[in-house]
Design a protein around this motif. Structure first.
Motif, PDB file in Angstrom:
ATOM      1  N   GLN A 111     -42.207 -41.520  13.288  1.00 20.18           N
ATOM      2  CA  GLN A 111     -41.450 -42.506  14.070  1.00 20.18           C
ATOM      3  C   GLN A 111     -40.846 -43.567  13.153  1.00 20.18           C
ATOM      4  N   GLU A 170     -36.742 -44.219  12.490  1.00 15.98           N
ATOM      5  CA  GLU A 170     -36.083 -45.508  12.712  1.00 15.98           C
ATOM      6  C   GLU A 170     -35.428 -46.027  11.443  1.00 15.98           C
ATOM      7  N   PRO A 192     -32.146 -43.060  10.382  1.00 17.29           N
ATOM      8  CA  PRO A 192     -31.709 -42.335  11.584  1.00 17.29           C
ATOM      9  C   PRO A 192     -30.736 -41.196  11.305  1.00 17.29           C
ATOM     10  N   PRO A 202     -40.108 -51.855  10.557  1.00 14.82           N
ATOM     11  CA  PRO A 202     -40.875 -51.038  11.512  1.00 14.82           C
ATOM     12  C   PRO A 202     -42.323 -50.803  11.110  1.00 14.82           C
TER      13      PRO A 202
END
Length: 323
Positions: free
Chosen positions: A53, A57, A60, A149
């Motif tokens: 994940q 992010e 991309p 992130p």
């Protein structure tokens, strides 16, 4: 004949850091198509799905392939391991590989097995003196190398508990100013100030989710520390006292523990409803808990916050030293 060049990068990215960002951006500037292979196993200290994940992010537009198959013979210390990895990567590269980008020497052998050219990228780590192993061992030291992130996973969360929400917020604000970071306020009070009606029982689940959402969103912007002045459990207990509704079940549905609990303890009679003592009984027994005496006028939330700030800062400093 295709003139498209294809490159690969292999890693665990546990966690991804700015050195990885440089490696991948470097590869994107050379290869027309770049594929990044993320390898993970169930025992990893950071789950592979979470790392995927993060990578999705942060990158991309990069093709990501998650390899989860366990093969003991593929250990880099085993003879023939490089050939095993080359075959695993080749299965996902039907048009072949032109470049292998890596900061470690294994990239040379991997490129040879794939029939590609090895392109070393900052092998001495002079541009980005960081490694994932170093980050896991001392995340506060290498904080500046962590992409946004990734930061919520490592941020140290300090929950401030006490019967008086105004004093909790006052201490949270003072601590965030001292440590140059941010704090999560009391969403229920914000909600009441901006709605044209008082909260009702049906609003409680949303208010609790909003409180957790505020904390989660702020964790991405915090600088090493996030001070939480109201967590969903305190919100539920406070609701039970103020509105006479049984919120025990919701109070028990904790969003998770904190790295440090600062329990604000006022003078006798400052907790007539037993909120602080009830909350303390719900804290995990192995949690890091420090009691902060808060004398002074209970009607003045800022009164004697300076006296509470010194022991609170000392407890937070100890948390940071422990990494």
């Amino acid at each position: 004949m295709s003139t498209t060049t294809r490159g690969v990068i292999l890693g665990r990215f546990m966690p991804p850091h700015n050195g990885h960002r440089y490696l991948i951006d470097f590869g994107r500037h050379i290869a027309d198509e770049l594929t990044v292979f993320l390898c993970s196993l169930p025992p990893d200290p950071i789950p592979g799905t979470l790392r995927l994940q993060w990578m999705q992010e942060i990158f991309p537009t990069v093709r990501l392939v998650h390899i989860t198959e366990e093969n003991p013979n593929a250990n880099k210390n085993q003879p023939g391991a490089t050939a095993i990895w080359a075959r695993a990567l080749a299965e996902h590269m039907p048009h072949g590989v032109d470049y292998v980008f890596a900061s470690e020497h294994y990239g040379f052998d991997l490129a040879r097995e794939l029939g590609a050219r090895f392109v070393p990228v900052d092998p001495s780590r002079s541009l980005f003196p960081v490694s994932a192993t170093a980050v896991r061992a001392a995340p506060m030291t290498y904080w500046d190398y962590l992409p946004e992130p990734v930061r919520p996973f490592f941020v140290r969360r300090v929950c401030i508990a006490g019967a008086d929400v105004r004093r909790r917020v006052a201490l949270g604000r003072a601590l965030s100013q001292h440590f140059k970071t941010i704090y999560s306020g009391d969403y229920a009070r914000f909600w009441q100030d901006h709605m044209d009606r008082p909260p009702q029982e049906a609003d409680l689940p949303l208010l609790m989710r909003a409180q957790a959402a505020s904390e989660g969103a702020l964790a991405r912007q915090a600088d090493r520390l996030l001070f939480v002045t109201t967590d969903p459990t305190q919100l539920a207990l406070q609701w039970r006292v103020q509105h006479g509704e049984a919120a025990d079940r919701l109070a028990a549905e904790r969003q998770g523990g904190y790295d440090l609990y600062l329990i604000m303890e006022g003078s006798a009679g400052s907790d007539p409803d037993g909120l602080a003592s009830r909350y303390r009984s719900m804290i995990p027994t192995d949690a890091n808990v420090v009691t902060i005496p808060v004398p002074g006028d209970p009607n003045d939330p800022d009164d004697h916050i300076g006296l509470a700030l010194e022991p609170a800062c000392a407890a937070v400093e100890e948390l940071l030293r422990a990494q």
